[in-house]
Structure formats: C-alpha cells, structure tokens
Design a protein around this motif. Structure first.
Motif, PDB file in Angstrom:
ATOM      1  N   SER A  70       7.748  47.079 -26.699  1.00 13.20           N
ATOM      2  CA  SER A  70       7.337  47.087 -25.291  1.00 13.20           C
ATOM      3  C   SER A  70       8.476  46.716 -24.367  1.00 13.20           C
ATOM      4  N   ARG A  71       9.410  45.918 -24.851  1.00 12.79           N
ATOM      5  CA  ARG A  71      10.544  45.507 -24.021  1.00 12.79           C
ATOM      6  C   ARG A  71      11.465  46.674 -23.706  1.00 12.79           C
ATOM      7  N   TYR A  72      11.599  47.612 -24.652  1.00 14.23           N
ATOM      8  CA  TYR A  72      12.599  48.669 -24.519  1.00 14.23           C
ATOM      9  C   TYR A  72      12.017  50.035 -24.185  1.00 14.23           C
ATOM     10  N   LEU A  73      10.702  50.171 -24.217  1.00 14.92           N
ATOM     11  CA  LEU A  73      10.090  51.479 -24.055  1.00 14.92           C
ATOM     12  C   LEU A  73      10.450  52.118 -22.719  1.00 14.92           C
ATOM     13  N   SER A  74      10.539  51.333 -21.668  1.00 10.53           N
ATOM     14  CA  SER A  74      10.877  51.891 -20.362  1.00 10.53           C
ATOM     15  C   SER A  74      12.349  52.267 -20.255  1.00 10.53           C
ATOM     16  N   LEU A  75      13.166  51.724 -21.158  1.00 13.18           N
ATOM     17  CA  LEU A  75      14.598  52.033 -21.153  1.00 13.18           C
ATOM     18  C   LEU A  75      14.906  53.276 -21.982  1.00 13.18           C
ATOM     19  N   ASN A  76      14.199  53.439 -23.097  1.00  4.84           N
ATOM     20  CA  ASN A  76      14.371  54.615 -23.947  1.00  4.84           C
ATOM     21  C   ASN A  76      13.070  54.875 -24.694  1.00  4.84           C
ATOM     22  N   PRO A  77      12.356  55.947 -24.359  1.00  6.50           N
ATOM     23  CA  PRO A  77      11.067  56.212 -25.010  1.00  6.50           C
ATOM     24  C   PRO A  77      11.199  56.476 -26.501  1.00  6.50           C
ATOM     25  N   ASN A  78      12.420  56.758 -26.974  1.00  6.55           N
ATOM     26  CA  ASN A  78      12.645  56.953 -28.410  1.00  6.55           C
ATOM     27  C   ASN A  78      12.763  55.635 -29.164  1.00  6.55           C
ATOM     28  N   LEU A  79      12.964  54.538 -28.417  1.00  4.57           N
ATOM     29  CA  LEU A  79      13.179  53.216 -29.021  1.00  4.57           C
ATOM     30  C   LEU A  79      14.370  53.237 -29.972  1.00  4.57           C
ATOM     31  N   LEU A  80      15.412  53.932 -29.559  1.00  7.37           N
ATOM     32  CA  LEU A  80      16.638  54.005 -30.339  1.00  7.37           C
ATOM     33  C   LEU A  80      17.809  53.487 -29.506  1.00  7.37           C
ATOM     34  N   LEU A  81      18.848  53.042 -30.193  1.00 10.35           N
ATOM     35  CA  LEU A  81      20.065  52.560 -29.564  1.00 10.35           C
ATOM     36  C   LEU A  81      21.182  53.584 -29.739  1.00 10.35           C
ATOM     37  N   PRO A  82      22.167  53.584 -28.830  1.00 12.04           N
ATOM     38  CA  PRO A  82      22.420  52.631 -27.751  1.00 12.04           C
ATOM     39  C   PRO A  82      21.628  52.962 -26.490  1.00 12.04           C
ATOM     40  N   ILE A  83      21.494  51.946 -25.649  1.00 14.56           N
ATOM     41  CA  ILE A  83      20.890  52.103 -24.328  1.00 14.56           C
ATOM     42  C   ILE A  83      21.808  51.428 -23.316  1.00 14.56           C
ATOM     43  N   LEU A  84      22.114  52.129 -22.242  1.00  9.75           N
ATOM     44  CA  LEU A  84      22.899  51.546 -21.154  1.00  9.75           C
ATOM     45  C   LEU A  84      21.957  51.278 -19.978  1.00  9.75           C
ATOM     46  N   GLU A  85      21.763  50.008 -19.688  1.00  5.28           N
ATOM     47  CA  GLU A  85      20.962  49.613 -18.536  1.00  5.28           C
ATOM     48  C   GLU A  85      21.900  49.473 -17.344  1.00  5.28           C
ATOM     49  N   ARG A  86      21.665  50.253 -16.323  1.00  3.50           N
ATOM     50  CA  ARG A  86      22.565  50.321 -15.177  1.00  3.50           C
ATOM     51  C   ARG A  86      21.733  50.464 -13.909  1.00  3.50           C
ATOM     52  N   PRO A 108       9.173  44.475 -35.034  1.00  3.56           N
ATOM     53  CA  PRO A 108       7.824  44.082 -34.593  1.00  3.56           C
ATOM     54  C   PRO A 108       7.865  43.311 -33.273  1.00  3.56           C
ATOM     55  N   ASP A 109       6.982  43.687 -32.383  1.00  5.05           N
ATOM     56  CA  ASP A 109       6.817  43.020 -31.088  1.00  5.05           C
ATOM     57  C   ASP A 109       7.983  43.228 -30.126  1.00  5.05           C
ATOM     58  N   GLN A 110       8.891  44.159 -30.442  1.00  4.99           N
ATOM     59  CA  GLN A 110      10.031  44.416 -29.556  1.00  4.99           C
ATOM     60  C   GLN A 110       9.888  45.707 -28.751  1.00  4.99           C
ATOM     61  N   GLU A 129      24.424  43.403 -25.524  1.00  5.51           N
ATOM     62  CA  GLU A 129      23.334  42.618 -26.105  1.00  5.51           C
ATOM     63  C   GLU A 129      22.842  43.302 -27.365  1.00  5.51           C
ATOM     64  N   PHE A 130      22.893  42.582 -28.471  1.00  6.09           N
ATOM     65  CA  PHE A 130      22.370  43.100 -29.731  1.00  6.09           C
ATOM     66  C   PHE A 130      20.856  43.256 -29.604  1.00  6.09           C
ATOM     67  N   ALA A 131      20.327  44.351 -30.106  1.00 11.95           N
ATOM     68  CA  ALA A 131      18.901  44.637 -29.921  1.00 11.95           C
ATOM     69  C   ALA A 131      18.316  45.315 -31.146  1.00 11.95           C
ATOM     70  N   SER A 132      16.992  45.198 -31.280  1.00  9.66           N
ATOM     71  CA  SER A 132      16.248  45.852 -32.364  1.00  9.66           C
ATOM     72  C   SER A 132      14.949  46.399 -31.783  1.00  9.66           C
ATOM     73  N   PRO A 133      15.022  47.523 -31.053  1.00 13.06           N
ATOM     74  CA  PRO A 133      13.833  48.028 -30.354  1.00 13.06           C
ATOM     75  C   PRO A 133      12.649  48.345 -31.243  1.00 13.06           C
ATOM     76  N   ARG A 134      12.913  48.660 -32.521  1.00 16.90           N
ATOM     77  CA  ARG A 134      11.805  49.019 -33.400  1.00 16.90           C
ATOM     78  C   ARG A 134      11.316  47.857 -34.258  1.00 16.90           C
TER      79      ARG A 134
END
Length: 212
Positions: A39-55, A35-37, A28-33
């Motif tokens: 909060s969706r990714y903070l629990s997956l990576n506190p750095n808000l950087l990619l890549p992230i593997l959700e498993r 605007p308004d994105q 899934e293409f993503a843009s954690p940083r």
C-alpha cells in the motif's frame, strides 16, 4: 527527490547511473512486495517493482526511463541526445531482447531461484539461455573488437544496460571469458567506481546468500 531501490539487477542499474552522474537524489532501500508494504508504494508504481524515482510531479519507474531522466537533468550525454541517440537506442532495444534477456534467463535459474528458494534450477532453461547467450555474445564480440564502447568513444547508457546482469555472474556463471573483446569491454565497466560498487555508503542489506 528520492529513489527507492534494492540490490537486484534493474534497481542496481538505476543506482549505478545515479551515482555515475552524481545525481542529487536520496536513496532508500525498499521492498514493495514484502508483506504489508504494497500500500505504501502502489501509488508510486502500480507494478510494485523497483526502481522508483519519487520526484516533484509524477513518480517515474523503469530503470531506462529513470536513467534518461537523470542524464537529462545532469545535462550529460551519457544518454545520447545527439546523432548517436538512434544507435544507443538500438543497442538498448537489441540488448534487452537478446544479450540481456539471455543473461537474465540463466541468472534466474542459477541465481535468483536459488537465493530466494523459488524452486530447483531448470537445466533445460539454463541450456536455452546459454544458447541465446552465445548467439548474442558472438555479435557483441564482433562489434566490440573494433570499438571501445558500444556507442562512440565514451561510455553511454547502452553499455550500462548491456551489462545489467554481469555483476551477478558469480551466480550465473556465464562464459564471458570465451569472448576476449566482450571481456575487455566489461572490464572497462568494472573500472568505473559507480558501476563496480553503486551501493557504497548506502544502507542496503546484502542479497540472500547462495545455498551451498
């Protein structure tokens, strides 16, 4: 499983590994940083950087860790687990502090800053990056003149990691052609489909164009 990615260097690296190992993962293409994105990714990576593997269990971030996980899950020696593992880790560590770092410095100034309008190219930083590039490239040239790949007789994650920024060399303009063995080695990586075009078939907007 799902991997969140973008077309930037480290996410590209992680996608290339996943495609090379035929990992059973959704992308899934993503843009954690954006605007308004966040909060969706903070629990997956506190750095808000990619890549992230959700498993299942704890999410995993950082391209090297994700590559290790994919290789272990596939039962592959792409991430060396035999007596070559220390040598592979040596090249990963050395590369990130030397060759990859130098490529990043130049690409940041000539590529990333220009694509995203971050600011003018700092020529002093380019020159320092090129100086470090030549120091590291000479070491790689000597090593690769006597071997096909960095570790053993087959491609490993060390090769993928060392080449992280070279797919972006149209912007960075690093003089890899000055080093024949380095050029030959990178040509081998370019012959691997998963490396050459890791985003084949994925929904992934192109990077912003370079300004004229």
């Amino acid at each position: 499983m799902k991997m969140y990615f973008s077309r930037n260097p480290n996410p590209r690296l992680a996608v290339a590994v996943a495609r090379y190992l035929n990992a059973e993962v959704d992308f899934e293409f993503a843009s954690p940083r954006a605007p308004d994105q966040g909060s969706r990714y903070l629990s997956l990576n506190p750095n808000l950087l990619l890549p992230i593997l959700e498993r299942p269990g704890k999410p995993l971030w950082e391209a090297d860790a994700i590559a290790c996980w994919f290789s272990r899950d596939a039962g592959s020696n792409f991430w060396r687990t035999d007596d070559d593992e220390p040598e592979m880790i040596r090249w990963i560590s050395w590369g990130k502090e030397n060759f990859v770092k130098a490529c990043d410095m130049v690409h940041w100034e000539r590529g990333t800053k220009q694509r995203y309008g971050i600011g003018p190219c700092d020529q002093a930083m380019v020159e320092e990056g090129l100086r470090q590039f030549h120091v590291a490239a000479r070491i790689l040239e000597a090593e690769l003149s006597a071997r096909t790949w960095l570790v053993g007789n087959s491609v490993s994650f060390a090769d993928f990691r060392m080449g992280t920024f070279l797919p972006f060399n149209d912007a960075a303009r690093l003089p890899i052609d000055d080093y024949p063995s380095l050029r030959r080695w990178y040509g081998q990586l370019e012959d691997i489909g998963a490396w050459q075009n890791p985003f084949d078939g994925l929904s992934a907007p192109d990077l912003p164009p370079m300004p004229d």
